[in-house]
Write a protein that holds these residues in place. Structure first.
Motif, short mmCIF file in Angstrom:
data_model
loop_
_atom_site.label_atom_id
_atom_site.label_comp_id
_atom_site.label_asym_id
_atom_site.label_seq_id
_atom_site.Cartn_x
_atom_site.Cartn_y
_atom_site.Cartn_z
N TYR A 127 -36.62 -40.65 -11.59
CA TYR A 127 -37.01 -39.72 -10.54
C TYR A 127 -38.21 -40.25 -9.75
O TYR A 127 -38.27 -40.12 -8.52
CB TYR A 127 -37.34 -38.35 -11.13
N GLN A 128 -39.17 -40.84 -10.45
CA GLN A 128 -40.34 -41.39 -9.76
C GLN A 128 -39.96 -42.52 -8.81
O GLN A 128 -40.60 -42.70 -7.76
CB GLN A 128 -41.36 -41.89 -10.79
N SER A 129 -38.93 -43.25 -9.16
CA SER A 129 -38.49 -44.36 -8.31
C SER A 129 -37.61 -43.91 -7.16
O SER A 129 -37.48 -44.62 -6.15
CB SER A 129 -37.74 -45.39 -9.15
N ASP A 130 -36.98 -42.75 -7.30
CA ASP A 130 -36.06 -42.25 -6.28
C ASP A 130 -36.08 -40.73 -6.31
O ASP A 130 -35.44 -40.09 -7.14
CB ASP A 130 -34.64 -42.77 -6.57
N LYS A 131 -36.82 -40.15 -5.39
CA LYS A 131 -37.02 -38.70 -5.38
C LYS A 131 -35.81 -37.92 -4.91
O LYS A 131 -35.86 -36.68 -4.83
CB LYS A 131 -38.24 -38.36 -4.49
N THR A 132 -34.70 -38.61 -4.62
CA THR A 132 -33.48 -37.87 -4.27
C THR A 132 -32.77 -37.34 -5.52
O THR A 132 -31.86 -36.52 -5.40
CB THR A 132 -32.50 -38.75 -3.47
N TRP A 133 -33.17 -37.81 -6.68
CA TRP A 133 -32.60 -37.30 -7.93
C TRP A 133 -33.12 -35.90 -8.21
O TRP A 133 -34.27 -35.57 -7.91
CB TRP A 133 -32.97 -38.21 -9.10
N LYS A 134 -32.25 -35.08 -8.80
CA LYS A 134 -32.64 -33.75 -9.28
C LYS A 134 -32.23 -33.68 -10.74
O LYS A 134 -31.04 -33.75 -11.07
CB LYS A 134 -31.96 -32.65 -8.47
N ILE A 135 -33.22 -33.59 -11.62
CA ILE A 135 -32.97 -33.72 -13.06
C ILE A 135 -33.62 -32.57 -13.82
O ILE A 135 -34.78 -32.23 -13.58
CB ILE A 135 -33.54 -35.06 -13.59
N ILE A 136 -32.87 -32.00 -14.76
CA ILE A 136 -33.42 -31.01 -15.68
C ILE A 136 -33.14 -31.47 -17.10
O ILE A 136 -32.01 -31.80 -17.45
CB ILE A 136 -32.84 -29.60 -15.44
N LEU A 137 -34.19 -31.50 -17.91
CA LEU A 137 -34.10 -31.90 -19.31
C LEU A 137 -34.25 -30.66 -20.17
O LEU A 137 -35.25 -29.96 -20.10
CB LEU A 137 -35.21 -32.91 -19.65
N LEU A 138 -33.24 -30.38 -20.97
CA LEU A 138 -33.23 -29.18 -21.81
C LEU A 138 -33.38 -29.56 -23.28
O LEU A 138 -32.57 -30.32 -23.82
CB LEU A 138 -31.92 -28.40 -21.61
N HIS A 160 -27.59 -23.73 -20.03
CA HIS A 160 -27.20 -24.87 -19.19
C HIS A 160 -26.69 -24.40 -17.83
O HIS A 160 -26.93 -25.07 -16.81
CB HIS A 160 -26.13 -25.70 -19.91
N LEU A 161 -26.01 -23.25 -17.81
CA LEU A 161 -25.57 -22.71 -16.52
C LEU A 161 -26.77 -22.26 -15.69
O LEU A 161 -26.78 -22.42 -14.46
CB LEU A 161 -24.61 -21.54 -16.74
N GLY A 187 -37.50 -31.34 -9.06
CA GLY A 187 -37.48 -32.79 -9.15
C GLY A 187 -36.97 -33.22 -10.50
O GLY A 187 -35.79 -33.39 -10.71
N CYS A 188 -37.90 -33.35 -11.45
CA CYS A 188 -37.54 -33.62 -12.84
C CYS A 188 -38.31 -32.62 -13.70
O CYS A 188 -39.53 -32.70 -13.82
CB CYS A 188 -37.90 -35.06 -13.22
N GLU A 189 -37.59 -31.66 -14.29
CA GLU A 189 -38.22 -30.58 -15.04
C GLU A 189 -37.73 -30.55 -16.48
O GLU A 189 -36.61 -30.95 -16.78
CB GLU A 189 -37.90 -29.23 -14.38
N VAL A 190 -38.59 -30.05 -17.37
CA VAL A 190 -38.27 -29.92 -18.79
C VAL A 190 -38.38 -28.46 -19.20
O VAL A 190 -39.34 -27.77 -18.83
CB VAL A 190 -39.23 -30.75 -19.66
N TYR A 191 -37.37 -27.98 -19.96
CA TYR A 191 -37.38 -26.60 -20.44
C TYR A 191 -36.98 -26.57 -21.91
O TYR A 191 -36.12 -27.34 -22.35
CB TYR A 191 -36.41 -25.73 -19.64
#
Length: 467
Positions: A208-219, A287-288, A300-304
């Motif tokens: 994500y830091q290298s390419d801000k077009t990514w949308k990432i969620i870490l569960l 996840h939904l 951007g890139c989030e953790v839950y």
């Protein structure tokens, strides 16, 4: 005049009724038109299959990729049946994520709105014994997936994984979503599977830091249990279970003699370890909720963390299962396992606040649904070992003719026992045993006794007569 008014009134009501019917019909038809196409890796597994079902029922089209190393295509078929008409929106591809050409072909054939990634090995003990296999499967598989996604312009990614924690770290109680660095301690490194997941998490952050077009969620989640309320899909581990509840259910259906409890001298109310158990359907809904969150432009890139935020001890969980099943679970108390934490439960406030998600089911519902699944499916996705393994080729010459006539079955303490084990079922023999196999269904029977000894191809084994 009165007659004319009545006719007009009737026509108005009829028009309104027709409009309601038309709108209702249009709504029903639209409900079955997929709104998004989601790729789910590992979708034939325990958490994956429940998430796939929830996605289908939510109106999405789902494509599942799984190499079936620790899962069964039967789960996919059952999900399709549970989804009814929406089951037609599910397709399955047997692909290993490390097979880049196969993955490239899949992404070239259609566009995906998002990817939910479950695929990976997760047995902590095995990861210690076979670290290279785990690095290859979990890390390389994820890297290939992310590379192919990027090459095809698919940059919406959800990673879901179980968290195993080391003793006495800052994450020991009330695990915060931001406090992951403690897992790099020496004690935590004994659980290599956790390190693999952290590598992947760091990869996602760097990506994500290298390419801000990514949308990432870490569960991150802890101890998924339970099953779909239908009892038609649930957890079906191969070999010896790594988690508490699959082991408990196997004892309850007679597949194992007793449950071993590791550690009864912790500083908890009953001396056993405390964990945050979460119903697998709640987890699937989480996840939904994450998928819906990805529509937010600010993500951007989030953790839950996904959990109940409450701890339940091993003995409390066993007691709840006994109540739900009406079965007594024999216990064997053993020493603590190195690295096991005393108390772990999740801090879920961020997920509740930002994902608008909260676990609905408690321990009683978890155990109720787990038993509903286990009692209907004592051998998991297959109703019995024969149907689970019937696709294997069997060499009838391996079984002496006497076994066909007397109705006994052979037990070889060698790998070839698997063929004998399968052949016994194919021949219609009532019972069998195989020391090389983890399954011992004959324990469910009244009696089995050794009645002789034989040799086949120079390899010996006991002959059992079962009643």
């Amino acid at each position: 005049m009165i007659q004319a008014f009545s006719t007009l009134d009737f026509l108005q009501h009829l028009s309104l009724l027709l409009l309601i019917v038309l709108c209702s019909w249009t709504f029903v038809k639209r409900r079955y038109v997929p709104t998004m196409t989601i790729l789910v890796t590992g979708g034939a597994g325990y958490i994956g299959s429940h998430t796939v079902l929830q996605l289908l029922m939510g109106g999405d089209k789902v494509v599942v990729v799984d190499n079936l190393d620790n899962s069964s295509e039967t789960a996919i078929k059952r999900v399709q049946e549970l989804a009814g008409e929406r089951g037609k929106n599910l397709t399955f591809h047997k692909i290993d994520l490390r097979d880049k050409p196969a993955l490239e072909k899949l992404f070239a054939s259609q566009k995906f709105n998002a990817v939910i990634h479950f695929a990976g090995l997760k047995a902590v003990g095995e990861s210690v014994q076979k670290p290279l296999m785990y690095y290859d499967n979990n890390l390389v598989g994820t890297i290939v997936l992310l590379e192919v996604m990027a090459a095809h312009g698919s940059r919406v990614f959800i990673l879901g994984y179980c968290v195993w924690l080391a003793e006495n770290g800052p994450m020991h109680r009330g695990v915060s979503y931001w406090c992951y660095e403690s897992l790099w301690s020496d004690k935590a490194r004994s659980a290599n599977d956790e390190i693999f997941q952290l590598f992947i998490e760091e990869m996602c952050r760097d990506l994500y830091q290298s390419d801000k077009t990514w949308k990432i969620i870490l569960l991150r989640y802890f101890n998924p249990v339970g099953a779909h309320q239908s009892g038609y899909i649930g957890e079906d581990p191969r070999g010896i279970p790594n988690n508490l509840m699959p082991f408990v259910q196997q004892v309850a259906v007679g597949r194992r003699n007793a449950l071993t409890v590791f550690g009864s001298d912790y500083g908890t109310k009953d001396g056993t370890g405390v964990r945050d158990y979460i119903h697998v359907v709640d987890l699937a809904d989480g996840h939904l909720a994450a998928l819906a969150k990805l529509s937010d432009p600010s993500v951007g890139c989030e953790v839950y963390n996904l959990g109940t935020g409450k701890g339940t001890s091993v003995l409390e969980m066993v007691s709840a299962f006994e109540k739900a099943s009406g079965k007594k679970i024999p216990l064997v108390m053993a020493a603590r396992r190195p690295g096991d934490a005393e108390t772990v439960y999740a801090e879920t406030d961020k997920a509740e606040r930002e994902l608008k998600w909260k676990a609905k089911y408690g321990v009683d519902e978890m155990c109720r649904d787990q038993w509903n699944w286990a009692s209907k499916n004592p051998y998991g996705d297959a109703s019995n070992p024969k149907s689970r393994l019937s696709s294997l080729k069997i060499n009838a010459s391996l079984l002496p003719p006497a076994a066909k006539l007397t109705g006994v079955c052979l037990v070889f303490e060698i790998p070839i026992a698997l063929n004998l084990f399968l052949l016994a079922w194919e021949l219609g023999l009532k019972h069998f045993s195989a020391e090389a196999s983890d399954w011992k269904p004959w324990k469910l029977l009244n009696t089995c006794q050794v009645v002789g000894f034989t040799e086949s191809l120079g390899m010996g084994g006991s002959v059992y007569q079962c009643s």
